[in-house]
Design a protein around this motif. Structure first.
Motif, PDB file in Angstrom:
ATOM      1  N   GLY A   1       0.822  -1.212   0.000  1.00  0.00           N
ATOM      2  CA  GLY A   1       0.000   0.000   0.000  1.00  0.00           C
ATOM      3  C   GLY A   1       0.851   1.255   0.000  1.00  0.00           C
ATOM      4  O   GLY A   1       0.576   2.210  -0.723  1.00  0.00           O
ATOM      5  N   ALA A   2       1.900   1.257   0.828  1.00  0.00           N
ATOM      6  CA  ALA A   2       2.805   2.405   0.870  1.00  0.00           C
ATOM      7  C   ALA A   2       3.509   2.589  -0.474  1.00  0.00           C
ATOM      8  O   ALA A   2       3.679   3.718  -0.950  1.00  0.00           O
ATOM      9  CB  ALA A   2       3.829   2.236   1.984  1.00  0.00           C
ATOM     10  N   LEU A   3       3.906   1.497  -1.090  1.00  0.00           N
ATOM     11  CA  LEU A   3       4.548   1.571  -2.401  1.00  0.00           C
ATOM     12  C   LEU A   3       3.593   2.118  -3.454  1.00  0.00           C
ATOM     13  O   LEU A   3       3.978   2.957  -4.281  1.00  0.00           O
ATOM     14  CB  LEU A   3       5.063   0.188  -2.809  1.00  0.00           C
ATOM     15  N   ALA A   4       2.348   1.670  -3.414  1.00  0.00           N
ATOM     16  CA  ALA A   4       1.352   2.167  -4.365  1.00  0.00           C
ATOM     17  C   ALA A   4       1.120   3.666  -4.189  1.00  0.00           C
ATOM     18  O   ALA A   4       0.994   4.406  -5.177  1.00  0.00           O
ATOM     19  CB  ALA A   4       0.047   1.392  -4.203  1.00  0.00           C
ATOM     20  N   LEU A   5       1.054   4.124  -2.929  1.00  0.00           N
ATOM     21  CA  LEU A   5       0.879   5.558  -2.678  1.00  0.00           C
ATOM     22  C   LEU A   5       2.075   6.361  -3.180  1.00  0.00           C
ATOM     23  O   LEU A   5       1.911   7.448  -3.758  1.00  0.00           O
ATOM     24  CB  LEU A   5       0.672   5.814  -1.191  1.00  0.00           C
ATOM     25  N   ALA A   6       3.272   5.839  -2.984  1.00  0.00           N
ATOM     26  CA  ALA A   6       4.477   6.538  -3.435  1.00  0.00           C
ATOM     27  C   ALA A   6       4.512   6.622  -4.962  1.00  0.00           C
ATOM     28  O   ALA A   6       4.812   7.688  -5.524  1.00  0.00           O
ATOM     29  CB  ALA A   6       5.720   5.835  -2.907  1.00  0.00           C
ATOM     30  N   ILE A   7       4.199   5.534  -5.620  1.00  0.00           N
ATOM     31  CA  ILE A   7       4.202   5.533  -7.091  1.00  0.00           C
ATOM     32  C   ILE A   7       3.120   6.463  -7.623  1.00  0.00           C
ATOM     33  O   ILE A   7       3.345   7.231  -8.568  1.00  0.00           O
ATOM     34  CB  ILE A   7       4.045   4.106  -7.632  1.00  0.00           C
ATOM     35  N   GLY A   8       1.940   6.413  -7.009  1.00  0.00           N
ATOM     36  CA  GLY A   8       0.857   7.301  -7.424  1.00  0.00           C
ATOM     37  C   GLY A   8       1.214   8.763  -7.215  1.00  0.00           C
ATOM     38  O   GLY A   8       0.905   9.620  -8.050  1.00  0.00           O
ATOM     39  N   GLY A   9       1.868   9.058  -6.092  1.00  0.00           N
ATOM     40  CA  GLY A   9       2.291  10.432  -5.831  1.00  0.00           C
ATOM     41  C   GLY A   9       3.303  10.921  -6.842  1.00  0.00           C
ATOM     42  O   GLY A   9       3.221  12.056  -7.329  1.00  0.00           O
ATOM     43  N   CYS A  10       4.249  10.061  -7.189  1.00  0.00           N
ATOM     44  CA  CYS A  10       5.251  10.441  -8.196  1.00  0.00           C
ATOM     45  C   CYS A  10       4.597  10.665  -9.555  1.00  0.00           C
ATOM     46  O   CYS A  10       4.959  11.592 -10.284  1.00  0.00           O
ATOM     47  CB  CYS A  10       6.321   9.359  -8.291  1.00  0.00           C
ATOM     48  N   ALA A  11       3.630   9.831  -9.886  1.00  0.00           N
ATOM     49  CA  ALA A  11       2.914  10.004 -11.155  1.00  0.00           C
ATOM     50  C   ALA A  11       2.165  11.335 -11.168  1.00  0.00           C
ATOM     51  O   ALA A  11       2.137  12.036 -12.193  1.00  0.00           O
ATOM     52  CB  ALA A  11       1.955   8.842 -11.382  1.00  0.00           C
ATOM     53  N   CYS A  12       1.580  11.700 -10.037  1.00  0.00           N
ATOM     54  CA  CYS A  12       0.870  12.976  -9.971  1.00  0.00           C
ATOM     55  C   CYS A  12       1.822  14.158 -10.066  1.00  0.00           C
ATOM     56  O   CYS A  12       1.468  15.194 -10.635  1.00  0.00           O
ATOM     57  CB  CYS A  12       0.053  13.054  -8.681  1.00  0.00           C
ATOM     58  N   VAL A  13       3.026  14.024  -9.527  1.00  0.00           N
ATOM     59  CA  VAL A  13       4.015  15.100  -9.650  1.00  0.00           C
ATOM     60  C   VAL A  13       4.351  15.327 -11.121  1.00  0.00           C
ATOM     61  O   VAL A  13       4.375  16.466 -11.596  1.00  0.00           O
ATOM     62  CB  VAL A  13       5.282  14.773  -8.827  1.00  0.00           C
ATOM     63  N   VAL A  14       4.584  14.258 -11.843  1.00  0.00           N
ATOM     64  CA  VAL A  14       4.905  14.379 -13.269  1.00  0.00           C
ATOM     65  C   VAL A  14       3.716  14.958 -14.025  1.00  0.00           C
ATOM     66  O   VAL A  14       3.866  15.846 -14.868  1.00  0.00           O
ATOM     67  CB  VAL A  14       5.313  13.000 -13.846  1.00  0.00           C
ATOM     68  N   TRP A  15       2.526  14.452 -13.736  1.00  0.00           N
ATOM     69  CA  TRP A  15       1.324  14.914 -14.429  1.00  0.00           C
ATOM     70  C   TRP A  15       1.056  16.388 -14.132  1.00  0.00           C
ATOM     71  O   TRP A  15       0.690  17.161 -15.024  1.00  0.00           O
ATOM     72  CB  TRP A  15       0.141  14.054 -14.007  1.00  0.00           C
ATOM     73  N   ALA A  16       1.250  16.802 -12.882  1.00  0.00           N
ATOM     74  CA  ALA A  16       1.018  18.195 -12.517  1.00  0.00           C
ATOM     75  C   ALA A  16       2.008  19.115 -13.222  1.00  0.00           C
ATOM     76  O   ALA A  16       1.661  20.235 -13.598  1.00  0.00           O
ATOM     77  CB  ALA A  16       1.124  18.365 -11.004  1.00  0.00           C
TER      78      ALA A  16
END
Length: 63
Positions: free
Chosen positions: A8-23
């Motif tokens: 779960g923590a890994l999924a949140l980290a990957i999702g957060g990084c994806a949002c940084v790139v997308w933003a």
């Protein structure tokens, strides 16, 4: 159970990084909010790690 928490923590980290790139590319407002939170949490973790290593250095040098 521990594996699920780590995944779960890994999924949140990957999702957060994806949002940084997308933003950075002009994503929607919610992606920019998630990116901001992700970067803020990363900065807090970085600062706490620095403070912890400094306190360990001071403690070990007193002996």
């Amino acid at each position: 159970m521990t594996v699920l928490v780590l995944l779960g923590a890994l999924a949140l980290a990957i999702g957060g990084c994806a949002c940084v790139v997308w933003a950075e590319r002009g994503g929607p407002r919610w992606a920019r909010v998630v990116a901001y939170v992700t970067l803020a949490v990363g900065e807090l973790l970085r600062r706490s790690r620095k403070n912890r290593s400094r306190s360990l250095t001071r403690t070990s040098g007193d002996g």
